[in-house]
Write an enzyme that holds these catalytic residues in place. Structure first.
Site, mmCIF file in Angstrom:
data_model
loop_
_atom_site.group_PDB
_atom_site.id
_atom_site.type_symbol
_atom_site.label_atom_id
_atom_site.label_comp_id
_atom_site.label_asym_id
_atom_site.label_seq_id
_atom_site.Cartn_x
_atom_site.Cartn_y
_atom_site.Cartn_z
ATOM 1 N N ASP A 1 54.150 -10.631 8.113
ATOM 2 C CA ASP A 1 53.119 -11.674 6.666
ATOM 3 C C ASP A 1 54.275 -13.403 6.919
ATOM 4 O O ASP A 1 55.642 -13.117 6.703
ATOM 5 C CB ASP A 1 53.353 -11.402 5.782
ATOM 6 C CG ASP A 1 52.643 -12.299 4.492
ATOM 7 O OD1 ASP A 1 51.627 -12.585 4.541
ATOM 8 O OD2 ASP A 1 52.846 -11.422 3.409
ATOM 9 N N GLU B 1 46.366 -15.589 -0.031
ATOM 10 C CA GLU B 1 47.291 -16.441 0.968
ATOM 11 C C GLU B 1 46.033 -16.332 2.042
ATOM 12 O O GLU B 1 44.571 -15.921 1.767
ATOM 13 C CB GLU B 1 47.661 -14.876 1.658
ATOM 14 C CG GLU B 1 49.026 -14.776 1.415
ATOM 15 C CD GLU B 1 50.560 -13.583 1.457
ATOM 16 O OE1 GLU B 1 50.619 -13.572 2.902
ATOM 17 O OE2 GLU B 1 51.398 -13.583 1.042
ATOM 18 N N GLN C 1 60.509 -5.325 -5.186
ATOM 19 C CA GLN C 1 61.230 -6.202 -4.090
ATOM 20 C C GLN C 1 62.718 -6.599 -4.461
ATOM 21 O O GLN C 1 63.090 -6.760 -3.367
ATOM 22 C CB GLN C 1 60.238 -7.669 -4.338
ATOM 23 C CG GLN C 1 60.339 -8.738 -3.443
ATOM 24 C CD GLN C 1 59.155 -9.872 -2.885
ATOM 25 O OE1 GLN C 1 58.361 -9.168 -3.754
ATOM 26 N NE2 GLN C 1 59.592 -10.357 -2.346
ATOM 27 N N ASP D 1 48.444 -9.987 -0.722
ATOM 28 C CA ASP D 1 49.756 -9.576 -0.640
ATOM 29 C C ASP D 1 49.951 -9.317 -1.887
ATOM 30 O O ASP D 1 51.374 -9.698 -2.261
ATOM 31 C CB ASP D 1 50.614 -10.618 0.333
ATOM 32 C CG ASP D 1 52.425 -9.632 0.819
ATOM 33 O OD1 ASP D 1 51.688 -8.503 0.867
ATOM 34 O OD2 ASP D 1 53.071 -10.216 0.792
ATOM 35 N N ARG E 1 57.445 -7.026 -7.534
ATOM 36 C CA ARG E 1 58.586 -8.245 -8.228
ATOM 37 C C ARG E 1 59.752 -7.144 -8.395
ATOM 38 O O ARG E 1 60.683 -7.319 -7.296
ATOM 39 C CB ARG E 1 58.183 -8.909 -9.104
ATOM 40 C CG ARG E 1 57.387 -10.267 -8.395
ATOM 41 C CD ARG E 1 56.893 -10.292 -7.158
ATOM 42 N NE ARG E 1 55.902 -11.215 -6.880
ATOM 43 C CZ ARG E 1 55.720 -11.685 -5.571
ATOM 44 N NH1 ARG E 1 56.346 -10.850 -4.448
ATOM 45 N NH2 ARG E 1 54.324 -12.602 -5.477
ATOM 46 N N HIS F 1 55.700 -22.563 -2.617
ATOM 47 C CA HIS F 1 55.731 -20.801 -2.597
ATOM 48 C C HIS F 1 57.331 -20.927 -2.506
ATOM 49 O O HIS F 1 58.298 -20.253 -3.501
ATOM 50 C CB HIS F 1 54.983 -20.473 -1.875
ATOM 51 C CG HIS F 1 55.603 -18.320 -2.785
ATOM 52 N ND1 HIS F 1 54.841 -18.069 -3.519
ATOM 53 C CD2 HIS F 1 56.138 -17.379 -1.363
ATOM 54 C CE1 HIS F 1 55.060 -16.350 -3.486
ATOM 55 N NE2 HIS F 1 56.121 -16.463 -2.138
ATOM 56 N N THR G 1 47.369 -3.998 1.047
ATOM 57 C CA THR G 1 46.952 -5.708 0.894
ATOM 58 C C THR G 1 45.619 -5.711 1.076
ATOM 59 O O THR G 1 45.207 -5.012 2.192
ATOM 60 C CB THR G 1 47.968 -5.650 2.341
ATOM 61 O OG1 THR G 1 48.899 -5.911 2.699
ATOM 62 C CG2 THR G 1 47.315 -7.416 2.561
ATOM 63 N N GLU H 1 49.482 -12.562 -4.120
ATOM 64 C CA GLU H 1 50.243 -13.514 -3.802
ATOM 65 C C GLU H 1 48.895 -13.574 -3.041
ATOM 66 O O GLU H 1 48.023 -13.392 -2.298
ATOM 67 C CB GLU H 1 51.078 -13.121 -2.666
ATOM 68 C CG GLU H 1 52.394 -12.369 -3.159
ATOM 69 C CD GLU H 1 53.510 -12.635 -2.249
ATOM 70 O OE1 GLU H 1 53.233 -12.786 -0.921
ATOM 71 O OE2 GLU H 1 54.556 -12.778 -2.794
ATOM 72 N N LYS I 1 55.536 -4.521 -0.908
ATOM 73 C CA LYS I 1 54.622 -5.235 -0.230
ATOM 74 C C LYS I 1 54.003 -3.814 0.139
ATOM 75 O O LYS I 1 52.532 -4.014 0.225
ATOM 76 C CB LYS I 1 55.463 -5.742 0.776
ATOM 77 C CG LYS I 1 56.297 -6.754 0.005
ATOM 78 C CD LYS I 1 55.623 -7.506 -0.288
ATOM 79 C CE LYS I 1 56.910 -9.377 -0.494
ATOM 80 N NZ LYS I 1 55.857 -10.336 -0.886
ATOM 81 N N GLU J 1 55.466 -17.537 -9.656
ATOM 82 C CA GLU J 1 55.308 -18.394 -10.415
ATOM 83 C C GLU J 1 54.916 -18.809 -11.865
ATOM 84 O O GLU J 1 55.435 -19.562 -12.404
ATOM 85 C CB GLU J 1 55.117 -19.346 -8.759
ATOM 86 C CG GLU J 1 55.723 -19.203 -7.877
ATOM 87 C CD GLU J 1 54.404 -19.221 -6.754
ATOM 88 O OE1 GLU J 1 54.640 -20.805 -6.083
ATOM 89 O OE2 GLU J 1 53.893 -18.333 -5.476
HETATM 90 MN MN MN Z 1 53.437 -12.404 1.024
#
Ligand code: MN
Length: 446
Positions: A136, A211, A250, A243, A247, A143, A267, A209, A263, A384
């Site tokens: 990834d 993607e 992470q 993804d 948080r 971002h 997915t 996320e 993560k 975000e």
């Molecule tokens: Mn990602």
């Protein structure tokens, strides 16, 4: 790979009537690949989507000739890997012959093709290919800056960003197809207060996320780096990719080696792979670098790639909570962003990936990283949108979100539009977040 050809002609129409609806994701100009089970106990087979139908391609393999017949034969397998490995010459031949079979003026062979159709709605779609590796990237500078500002207010963008297409190696076995629920993971959560000890609990900051997934077709050999100009020869196609990210896990684990358990639990990808060939009309110039930005190093620099190496896929994320479903409220759009705004192109990502001699395998999945753009409407994650959880997002029905709650469905969609070309879409990548399970090994006593 060459320029758009007859198969991209916007005037082409199919005898599959639903494919001609102007807003449909799967017109005859698209022809994305997937896999399905004809019955719950049957082995999966490959398919092509056309309108609201699925074409069981291996049943009409004898209609293809020359190079295209190798692709048709490979599609009898339970996944796309064998067909994907064949390369663009064979894929282009297959696409041209398949397009002809589905065109409005086809008469003689239409009954045979018609017999191999089945309604998409009733089909059980499965993971379209065996995922060999999952990498990834982090290719959106919007971002990277937004997320970096939250984790490191004093230094949002690290000094390597404009030189290195940053990535991490994910877990191939975390990849599942749209529709399969995602279970809230447990992990180490560290309270913000200085000195507070971490605790082990279900994540409280679950995120998605938005993607674009790149699917590798022709493999590369170990020790043979790709030049950007050759990278597209190895791209079979693209999918939508979510993804899923915890948080809090992470934030505590990511330094110094990057994402790991925050993560690797899940997915999600869309069940249909839109081919690099179908996307040819939507290739565009790479996003302009700021005047003060350094040039990419020579092994990542290619003027032709800069001129036409971006893919203009509009990506949207929407949420539908359990409460919204109960009340019959439609999904609420959270963002719309465009993969053409990425700082690094597909070719640069693959050139970088192989620059140390690392090989790419057929079936490797390469995520673009969260696709965000400029402006509040183009933020591709809740991290975000909620400014790291500081600002609540209002939803229809009176609910608010900072991060995902159990029962929330996240739905990604994507499409391409360009003047003079037929709009094509990616279908959807959707999944519901399921509650955390009691921690520990499954009870084997039952
Ligand atoms: Mn990602």
């Amino acid at each position: 790979m060459s320029a758009p050809d007859r198969t991209h002609d916007p005037a082409l129409r199919s005898w599959v009537a639903s494919a001609n609806r102007p807003d449909h994701d799967f017109p005859i100009q698209n022809l994305p690949f997937g896999a399905f089970r004809a019955a719950s106990d049957a082995a999966p087979r490959c398919a092509v989507a056309i309108g609201d139908q699925l074409l069981d391609v291996s049943r009409i393999a004898d209609l293809f000739t020359a190079e295209a017949s190798a692709v048709a034969a490979a599609l009898a397998a339970p996944g796309l890997n064998r067909a994907m490995a064949l390369g663009h010459g064979a894929h282009a031949a297959f696409r041209a012959q398949l397009s002809a079979l589905l065109q409005e003026d086809e008469r003689a062979r239409r009954p045979a093709v018609e017999a191999a159709l089945r309604p998409l709605q009733s089909a059980q779609l499965v993971l379209p290919f065996e995922v060999r590796g999952y990498t990834d990237f982090f290719a959106s500078i919007h971002h990277a800056s937004n997320a970096g500002r939250l984790f490191r207010p004093d230094q949002p963008l690290l000094p390597n960003y404009r030189y290195v297409p940053v990535a991490y190696n994910g877990r191939a076995n975390s990849v599942r197809t749209s529709g399969e629920p995602v279970v809230r993971p447990h992990g180490q959560l560290k309270p913000a207060e200085a000195g507070a000890a971490p605790r082990f609990a279900p994540s409280q900051r679950m995120d998605y996320e938005v993607e674009l997934g790149i699917v590798v077709g022709r493999p590369t050999a170990a020790g043979e780096p790709l030049r950007p100009g050759d990278a597209w020869d190895h791209v079979f196609g693209f999918c939508l990719l979510n993804d899923w990210s915890a948080r809090d896990i992470q934030a505590w684990e990511y330094q110094p080696l990057g994402p790991f358990l925050g993560k690797s639990f899940a997915t999600s990808i869309s069940p249909w792979i839109v081919t690099a060939q179908a996307l040819l009309p939507f290739r565009t110039a790479a996003a302009a670098r700021a005047p003060q930005d350094p040039e990419p190093l020579p092994h990542l620099r290619d003027p032709r790639d800069h001129a036409r190496g971006a893919v203009a896929v509009q990506l949207e994320a929407a949420i539908r909570t359990a409460h919204m479903r109960q009340r019959g409220l439609p999904a609420h759009r959270l963002s719309r962003s465009n993969a053409a705004d990425l700082y690094w192109t597909v070719a640069q990502m693959l050139a970088h990936h192989t620059s140390n001699g690392c090989a790419l395998d057929t079936g490797d999945l390469v995520g673009s990283g969260t696709v965000s753009g400029a402006g509040d409407g183009a933020l591709g994650s809740l991290l975000e949108l909620s400014r790291g959880g500081a600002a609540a997002i209002d939803l229809p029905g009176g609910e608010q979100r900072r991060f995902l709650e159990d029962g929330d469905e996240v739905r990604l969609t994507g499409f391409c539009e360009a003047p003079g070309h037929r709009r094509i879409g990616f279908g959807e990548c959707a999944a519901v977040l399921a509650p955390a399970r009691p921690y520990g090994p499954a009870d084997s006593g039952e």
